[in-house]
Scaffold this motif. Structure first.
Motif, PDB file in Angstrom:
ATOM      1  N   GLY A  48      35.847  33.457  50.468  1.00  0.00           N
ATOM      2  CA  GLY A  48      36.732  33.232  49.333  1.00  0.00           C
ATOM      3  C   GLY A  48      36.122  32.276  48.322  1.00  0.00           C
ATOM      4  N   LEU A  49      35.446  31.221  48.814  1.00  0.00           N
ATOM      5  CA  LEU A  49      34.802  30.263  47.919  1.00  0.00           C
ATOM      6  C   LEU A  49      33.597  30.875  47.213  1.00  0.00           C
ATOM      7  N   VAL A  50      32.815  31.638  47.952  1.00  0.00           N
ATOM      8  CA  VAL A  50      31.603  32.232  47.375  1.00  0.00           C
ATOM      9  C   VAL A  50      31.940  33.301  46.344  1.00  0.00           C
ATOM     10  N   TYR A  51      32.965  34.096  46.644  1.00  0.00           N
ATOM     11  CA  TYR A  51      33.292  35.233  45.778  1.00  0.00           C
ATOM     12  C   TYR A  51      34.643  35.055  45.080  1.00  0.00           C
ATOM     13  N   HIS A  52      35.012  33.806  44.738  1.00  0.00           N
ATOM     14  CA  HIS A  52      36.325  33.559  44.145  1.00  0.00           C
ATOM     15  C   HIS A  52      36.503  34.278  42.806  1.00  0.00           C
ATOM     16  N   ASN A  53      35.400  34.496  42.076  1.00  0.00           N
ATOM     17  CA  ASN A  53      35.510  35.197  40.796  1.00  0.00           C
ATOM     18  C   ASN A  53      35.961  36.643  40.974  1.00  0.00           C
ATOM     19  N   ARG A  54      35.532  37.257  42.076  1.00  0.00           N
ATOM     20  CA  ARG A  54      35.903  38.656  42.310  1.00  0.00           C
ATOM     21  C   ARG A  54      37.370  38.792  42.703  1.00  0.00           C
ATOM     22  N   LEU A  55      37.921  37.763  43.305  1.00  0.00           N
ATOM     23  CA  LEU A  55      39.314  37.835  43.744  1.00  0.00           C
ATOM     24  C   LEU A  55      40.268  38.070  42.576  1.00  0.00           C
ATOM     25  N   ALA A  56      39.843  37.646  41.386  1.00  0.00           N
ATOM     26  CA  ALA A  56      40.680  37.861  40.200  1.00  0.00           C
ATOM     27  C   ALA A  56      40.806  39.345  39.864  1.00  0.00           C
ATOM     28  N   LYS A  57      39.875  40.153  40.377  1.00  0.00           N
ATOM     29  CA  LYS A  57      39.875  41.590  40.097  1.00  0.00           C
ATOM     30  C   LYS A  57      40.647  42.386  41.158  1.00  0.00           C
ATOM     31  N   LEU A  58      41.227  41.685  42.122  1.00  0.00           N
ATOM     32  CA  LEU A  58      41.938  42.375  43.199  1.00  0.00           C
ATOM     33  C   LEU A  58      43.164  43.107  42.662  1.00  0.00           C
ATOM     34  N   ASP A  59      43.248  44.401  42.939  1.00  0.00           N
ATOM     35  CA  ASP A  59      44.407  45.179  42.520  1.00  0.00           C
ATOM     36  C   ASP A  59      45.128  45.729  43.749  1.00  0.00           C
ATOM     37  N   ARG A  60      46.270  46.356  43.519  1.00  0.00           N
ATOM     38  CA  ARG A  60      47.112  46.824  44.622  1.00  0.00           C
ATOM     39  C   ARG A  60      46.429  47.883  45.483  1.00  0.00           C
ATOM     40  N   PRO A  61      45.769  48.911  44.894  1.00  0.00           N
ATOM     41  CA  PRO A  61      45.097  49.908  45.748  1.00  0.00           C
ATOM     42  C   PRO A  61      44.022  49.292  46.644  1.00  0.00           C
ATOM     43  N   THR A  62      43.236  48.352  46.102  1.00  0.00           N
ATOM     44  CA  THR A  62      42.204  47.698  46.914  1.00  0.00           C
ATOM     45  C   THR A  62      42.840  46.886  48.030  1.00  0.00           C
ATOM     46  N   LEU A  63      43.937  46.200  47.708  1.00  0.00           N
ATOM     47  CA  LEU A  63      44.637  45.406  48.715  1.00  0.00           C
ATOM     48  C   LEU A  63      45.160  46.286  49.845  1.00  0.00           C
ATOM     49  N   LEU A  64      45.765  47.420  49.505  1.00  0.00           N
ATOM     50  CA  LEU A  64      46.307  48.319  50.521  1.00  0.00           C
ATOM     51  C   LEU A  64      45.200  48.897  51.396  1.00  0.00           C
ATOM     52  N   ALA A  65      44.083  49.290  50.767  1.00  0.00           N
ATOM     53  CA  ALA A  65      42.952  49.824  51.531  1.00  0.00           C
ATOM     54  C   ALA A  65      42.403  48.753  52.478  1.00  0.00           C
ATOM     55  N   GLY A  66      42.251  47.535  51.967  1.00  0.00           N
ATOM     56  CA  GLY A  66      41.750  46.445  52.796  1.00  0.00           C
ATOM     57  C   GLY A  66      42.684  46.104  53.948  1.00  0.00           C
ATOM     58  N   LEU A  67      43.997  46.184  53.695  1.00  0.00           N
ATOM     59  CA  LEU A  67      44.966  45.915  54.760  1.00  0.00           C
ATOM     60  C   LEU A  67      44.861  46.942  55.880  1.00  0.00           C
ATOM     61  N   MET A  68      44.717  48.215  55.521  1.00  0.00           N
ATOM     62  CA  MET A  68      44.592  49.269  56.532  1.00  0.00           C
ATOM     63  C   MET A  68      43.349  49.053  57.392  1.00  0.00           C
ATOM     64  N   ILE A  69      42.234  48.794  56.720  1.00  0.00           N
ATOM     65  CA  ILE A  69      40.986  48.551  57.460  1.00  0.00           C
ATOM     66  C   ILE A  69      41.116  47.281  58.288  1.00  0.00           C
ATOM     67  N   GLY A  70      41.719  46.245  57.684  1.00  0.00           N
ATOM     68  CA  GLY A  70      41.822  44.957  58.349  1.00  0.00           C
ATOM     69  C   GLY A  70      42.653  44.992  59.615  1.00  0.00           C
ATOM     70  N   VAL A  71      43.712  45.788  59.629  1.00  0.00           N
ATOM     71  CA  VAL A  71      44.542  45.900  60.838  1.00  0.00           C
ATOM     72  C   VAL A  71      43.716  46.484  61.985  1.00  0.00           C
ATOM     73  N   ALA A  72      42.969  47.562  61.697  1.00  0.00           N
ATOM     74  CA  ALA A  72      42.127  48.169  62.735  1.00  0.00           C
ATOM     75  C   ALA A  72      41.040  47.200  63.185  1.00  0.00           C
ATOM     76  N   LEU A  73      40.396  46.541  62.213  1.00  0.00           N
ATOM     77  CA  LEU A  73      39.328  45.600  62.542  1.00  0.00           C
ATOM     78  C   LEU A  73      39.871  44.407  63.317  1.00  0.00           C
TER      79      LEU A  73
END
Length: 299
Positions: A48-73
């Motif tokens: 989060g600290l290294v890539y904090h600039n990218r976090l500003a670009k987080l949108d809902r579709p990316t969040l949902l995709a990451g959540l699905m992968i994250g639950v399995a992982l």
């Protein structure tokens, strides 16, 4: 550039193999879920600290995709770490490596298609190897081995999900979300199921081991792997990842005294052989004419 990526991927794989041994030592002082929680909270903060600039670009579709992968992982890492508490680092490494076999098998189930001949041979050989490696004299599998295997199944699902989403979303954002979800899941289950870890166990040696797994077992490795896999083929990356259980076995034997007798060696060789057949052997070499394409694995 390709050679540098291959070297980076190999270094990452060696460090991941070593993390099985580090995790085994850590679990002598902590509980599985609190260890997983500390590891992934630390990695989330660093990324989060290294890539904090990218976090500003987080949108809902990316969040949902990451959540699905994250639950399995997250489920995969929780099961793997619980299993590691009750089995050896060497066996955990080899059983986790079965994801190379499980991914094409699960994809066949999802697509309702038959596995290719090389995949069928690889699955059969790796399954026999798993039985030789893990089954006791009464033909029952140990609790730790079973948990690690279920973790490998969850990892395979996460890999399949990544292959579906990675091309359409920011891979770094997906990675941060996956690791954060794993941290949240492990924290929830740790608080719910495990007693608090006494503060006095966190001595210098344990803190250094935790730092190693946070940095080189999670955060740095994941970023380097993402970069390396953008420069080399999926098959090349998968072949390098086959080294991981071998490294775990070698480190486990020399550093922890894990037993490597005929039973362990035979099962491990069968698993590695099954992985290599799945990745390398062209179906046309094993099947009648007309079947010519070989499957590859995106890991």
């Amino acid at each position: 550039m390709k050679r540098n990526a291959e070297i980076a991927m190999l270094v990452v794989t060696i460090l991941w193999g070593a993390s099985f041994v580090a995790g085994k030592v850590i679990l002598d002082s902590t509980t599985p879920l609190y260890y997983t929680c500390i590891r992934f909270i630390g990695a989330t903060i660093i990324l989060g600290l290294v890539y904090h600039n990218r976090l500003a670009k987080l949108d809902r579709p990316t969040l949902l995709a990451g959540l699905m992968i994250g639950v399995a992982l997250g489920i995969g890492y929780i099961l793997q770490t619980v299993g590691l508490k009750y089995t050896t680092a060497s066996k955990a490494g080899f059983i986790t490596g079965l994801f190379v076999i499980l991914v094409p098998m699960l994809e066949c189930l999802i697509n309702r298609s038959k596995p290719r001949v090389n995949e069928s041979v690889g699955i059969l050989l790796a399954t026999i190897g798993l039985g030789v490696l893990s089954l006791d004299g009464n033909l029952s599998i140990g609790f730790g081995d079973a948990m690690v295997f279920l973790g490998a199944v969850a990892f395979s699902i996460s890999i399949i999900l990544i292959s579906r989403f990675a091309r359409n979303y920011d891979s770094v954002l997906l990675t941060i979300i996956q690791i954060a979800v794993t941290a949240v899941l492990s924290l929830f289950f740790a608080i719910t199921l495990e007693p608090p870890v006494p503060q006095e166990v966190f001595d210098v040696n344990l803190m250094l081991l935790l730092l190693f797994t946070i940095l080189f077992g999670t955060a740095v490795n994941t970023v380097v792997q993402n970069w390396a896999q953008s420069k080399i083929s999926a098959t090349s990356a998968s072949l390098i990842l086959v080294v991981e259980p071998v490294v775990a076995g070698v480190f486990g034997y020399f550093l922890l005294g894990d037993p490597i007798g005929i039973k362990e060696l035979s099962g491990s060789v069968m698993i590695i052989s099954g992985m290599l057949i799945t990745l390398l052997v062209k179906p046309s070499k094993l099947s009648p004419k007309g079947v010519t394409s070989a499957g590859t694995l995106q890991s």
